[in-house]
Design an enzyme around this catalytic site. Sequence first.
Site, PDB file in Angstrom:
ATOM      1  N   ASP A 195     -18.319 -20.078 -12.456  1.00 54.19           N
ATOM      2  CA  ASP A 195     -19.336 -19.471 -11.599  1.00 54.19           C
ATOM      3  C   ASP A 195     -18.787 -19.140 -10.204  1.00 54.19           C
ATOM      4  OD1 ASP A 195     -18.941 -22.044 -10.921  1.00 54.19           O
ATOM      5  OD2 ASP A 195     -21.057 -22.628 -10.838  1.00 54.19           O
ATOM      6  N   HIS A 254      -1.449   2.158  -3.613  1.00 52.61           N
ATOM      7  CA  HIS A 254      -0.990   3.387  -4.273  1.00 52.61           C
ATOM      8  C   HIS A 254      -2.165   4.342  -4.137  1.00 52.61           C
ATOM      9  CE1 HIS A 254       1.846   0.745  -6.882  1.00 52.61           C
ATOM     10  NE2 HIS A 254       2.309   0.932  -5.671  1.00 52.61           N
ATOM     11  N   GLU A 312      10.740   4.468  -0.289  1.00 50.14           N
ATOM     12  CA  GLU A 312      11.222   3.183  -0.786  1.00 50.14           C
ATOM     13  C   GLU A 312      12.323   3.293  -1.846  1.00 50.14           C
ATOM     14  OE1 GLU A 312       8.224   1.096  -3.253  1.00 50.14           O
ATOM     15  OE2 GLU A 312       6.770   2.579  -2.559  1.00 50.14           O
ATOM     16  N   ARG A 314      15.788  -3.078  -2.111  1.00 54.48           N
ATOM     17  CA  ARG A 314      14.824  -1.997  -1.830  1.00 54.48           C
ATOM     18  C   ARG A 314      14.533  -2.038  -0.332  1.00 54.48           C
ATOM     19  NH1 ARG A 314      11.451  -2.949  -5.413  1.00 54.48           N
ATOM     20  NH2 ARG A 314       9.708  -4.068  -4.485  1.00 54.48           N
ATOM     21  N   TYR A 357      18.979  -1.577  -8.394  1.00 57.72           N
ATOM     22  CA  TYR A 357      18.807  -2.881  -9.061  1.00 57.72           C
ATOM     23  C   TYR A 357      19.859  -3.014 -10.152  1.00 57.72           C
ATOM     24  CZ  TYR A 357      14.446  -1.723  -6.779  1.00 57.72           C
ATOM     25  OH  TYR A 357      13.525  -1.308  -5.847  1.00 57.72           O
ATOM     26  N   ASP A 392       2.603  -1.463   3.557  1.00 53.92           N
ATOM     27  CA  ASP A 392       3.456  -1.665   2.366  1.00 53.92           C
ATOM     28  C   ASP A 392       4.918  -1.580   2.810  1.00 53.92           C
ATOM     29  OD1 ASP A 392       4.590  -1.762  -0.143  1.00 53.92           O
ATOM     30  OD2 ASP A 392       3.741   0.130  -0.845  1.00 53.92           O
ATOM     31  N   HIS A 436       8.006  -5.893 -10.205  1.00 49.14           N
ATOM     32  CA  HIS A 436       6.746  -6.500  -9.769  1.00 49.14           C
ATOM     33  C   HIS A 436       6.806  -8.009  -9.933  1.00 49.14           C
ATOM     34  CE1 HIS A 436       4.544  -2.404 -10.229  1.00 49.14           C
ATOM     35  NE2 HIS A 436       5.172  -2.526  -9.073  1.00 49.14           N
ATOM     36  N   GLU A 455      11.713  -0.252   2.273  1.00 45.61           N
ATOM     37  CA  GLU A 455      10.478   0.543   2.214  1.00 45.61           C
ATOM     38  C   GLU A 455       9.789   0.597   3.569  1.00 45.61           C
ATOM     39  OE1 GLU A 455       7.387  -1.146  -0.317  1.00 45.61           O
ATOM     40  OE2 GLU A 455       6.413   0.805  -0.460  1.00 45.61           O
ATOM     41  N   HIS A 496       4.906   6.926  -2.550  1.00 46.61           N
ATOM     42  CA  HIS A 496       3.522   7.096  -2.996  1.00 46.61           C
ATOM     43  C   HIS A 496       2.656   7.226  -1.764  1.00 46.61           C
ATOM     44  CE1 HIS A 496       2.768   2.818  -2.029  1.00 46.61           C
ATOM     45  NE2 HIS A 496       3.891   2.550  -2.648  1.00 46.61           N
ATOM     46  N   HIS A 524      12.355   3.574 -10.006  1.00 46.00           N
ATOM     47  CA  HIS A 524      10.956   3.876  -9.654  1.00 46.00           C
ATOM     48  C   HIS A 524      10.940   5.095  -8.746  1.00 46.00           C
ATOM     49  CE1 HIS A 524      11.906   2.020  -5.794  1.00 46.00           C
ATOM     50  NE2 HIS A 524      12.381   0.978  -6.457  1.00 46.00           N
ATOM     51  N   ASP A 552       8.578  -7.650  -0.585  1.00 43.42           N
ATOM     52  CA  ASP A 552       7.710  -6.465  -0.591  1.00 43.42           C
ATOM     53  C   ASP A 552       6.300  -6.985  -0.337  1.00 43.42           C
ATOM     54  OD1 ASP A 552       6.160  -4.236  -1.118  1.00 43.42           O
ATOM     55  OD2 ASP A 552       7.255  -3.655  -2.928  1.00 43.42           O
TER      56      ASP A 552
HETATM   57  N1  GLY Z   1       4.202  -2.814  -3.188  1.00 41.52           N
HETATM   58  C1  GLY Z   1       4.071  -1.906  -4.225  1.00 41.52           C
HETATM   59  C2  GLY Z   1       4.878  -0.722  -3.984  1.00 41.52           C
HETATM   60  O1  GLY Z   1       5.765  -0.754  -3.163  1.00 41.52           O
HETATM   61  O2  GLY Z   1       4.646   0.306  -4.526  1.00 41.52           O
HETATM   62 MN    MN Z   2       5.936  -2.118  -1.587  1.00 39.89          MN
HETATM   63 MN    MN Z   3       5.209   1.004  -2.071  1.00 39.82          MN
END
Ligand code: GLY
Ligand code: MN
Ligand code: MN
Length: 448
Positions: free
Chosen positions: A37, A358, A381, A403, A385, A268, A240, A405, A351, A347, A257
Site C-alpha cells: 500500500d 530523453h 555524449e 563517456r 567501450y 544529464d 545502463h 556528456e 538526444h 549508442h 552518468d
Molecule cells: N543518462 C542517460 C543518457 O545519457 O542518455
Molecule cells: Mn547520461
Molecule cells: Mn544522455
Amino acid sequence: MIAVSELQARRAAFMKSMVAGSIAIFPASSEVIRSRDTHFSFRQDSDFFYLTGITEPDAVLVLAPDLETSEILFVLPKDAHEEVWHGRRLGTELAKVQSGVSACYDTSTLATQLPSLINGHSDLYVAFDQFPVFEQSLRSMLSELRNAPKRSKIAPDRLHDPRPQLHQQRLIKSPAEQAVMRHAAEISVAGHRRALGFVQPGVYEYQVAAELQHEFTMRGASGFAYESICGGGANACILHYTANTDVLADGDLILIDAGAEYAGYAGDITRTFPVNGKFTKPQREIYELVLASQAAAFEHLQPGSTIVKAQEACIEVLTAGLVKLGILSGTVREHIDKLSCRQFFIHGLSHWLGLDVHDVGLYQKGDKPVKLAAGMVLTVEPGLYFAPDDTRVPEQYRGIGVRIEDDLLINAQGHENLTAGVPKSIEGIEALMAQARRQQEHSHAAQR
Ligand code: GLY
Ligand code: MN
Ligand code: MN
C-alpha cells in the site's frame, strides 16, 4: 519558474493547432504502487505538467477551443482525511490560480461533466495507450454518447494523437525554460564536482551515488532525473549499469552518468575519471580520443546544422584515433565508410533534453534530419567501450569504458554548454581531485 501566462500561451498554441470541432483531453499521471500500500515517489506526466504546471495525480485537463470555457481542469477534491494521511491538495481554487485555466472542478464530477463536454465534438485528441485506466472510463463515456437514445448525442468519430504537435512545442525551450534548465544543469554540475572530490580507492559505487543525491537534493532538486550510473572499471562498459554495488579499485576508471531533476527539468552529465586521481597511459589515450571527438561534434552544434553532421564529425575523429592506437587496422577512410567505430561507440551521440531526460521531439522529418534551432537543448555524449574479454582490442585497452556528456543549449551564436562547470580536461580533473585530497588530509590532520 514558469509563469502562469506562459502556461496559458502553451495551451493557446496547442489549441490553435487543433482541427475545427475538436476537443482534447490530457490526463495526469496516477500514483504507482511500489509495495503493497505504498507508492513510488510521484512524478507528473510531462505533457500534463507542461500544459498546467500542476503536480497532483489523477487530474484531467480538457481543451475545447469552440466552447465558451475552452480550458477546464479537474483536480482531486479537498479532503481533510486524505490530506492528513497523504499531503495537501490544491483544491479547485488554487489549482485554477496556479494553472491559469478558465474553469476548475473536482474530479468527482468528471463522470458526469466529461461526457457532456465531449458531446457534439467530431474529433477527439487523446494520447491513446498512455493512460490505460483512464482510457477505460473514457471508452465507456464514448459508448454512452454513441448509444444515446435517438442519436440525441454525438460522440467524436475521429481520434487524433496530440503528442506530435505538443512534442514539437516542447522541443523549443522558452527563455523561462532555459533558465530552469540552466539551474538543473548547475545543480547537476555541483553533484559531479562533489563526486570528483569524493572518489578514491575503496569507496563503493553506491556511496558515490549517495554523494550525488545529497548534493542534488540539498540544492533543491527533487532527486535524480534518472537512475544514476556509477560504474567502476569494466562496469563502465555496461551502458545502463545502475546496480552501483561494487567497490572502486585503485588503477580503474569510474564512469558517472547522473543528472538532477529540478522543477521538472532534467540535467544529464557523464564524466569518466581515474579512481586514484591519475590517468594511466592507456586510459589517457582513450580518454583524450573521446574528448577530441566531443570537441569535433561541438563545432557543428549551431542553428541550421544537424545532429547527424555533429555525429559524422565525431565518428571521423574516433575512427582516426582508433586506427592510430592500433585498435582498428587498415585505412581511416575505409573504416569511416564501414562505420567500424560503431563496434565500440554503441549508442547515439545526442538526444533532446527537457522535462524528460530523453526528451520528446522529432529527430527526422521525412528522410531529413531536423535542423537545429535556437532554444533546443541536447546532450553530446560520445563514448568508447572495450569489454574486458574483447580479444579484437589490444590488451591494455580491455575493460576501459569512457563517456563524456554535456548539455548544450542552441542559441543564435551557436550554443551554450550548460554543464561546462565539471572539469573534463585531464589536467582539470587531476587538479580538482588532488585539491580535494589535500583538503581531506588537512582536515584529518586538524582532527588529530
Ligand atoms: N543518462 C542517460 C543518457 O545519457 O542518455
Ligand atoms: Mn547520461
Ligand atoms: Mn544522455
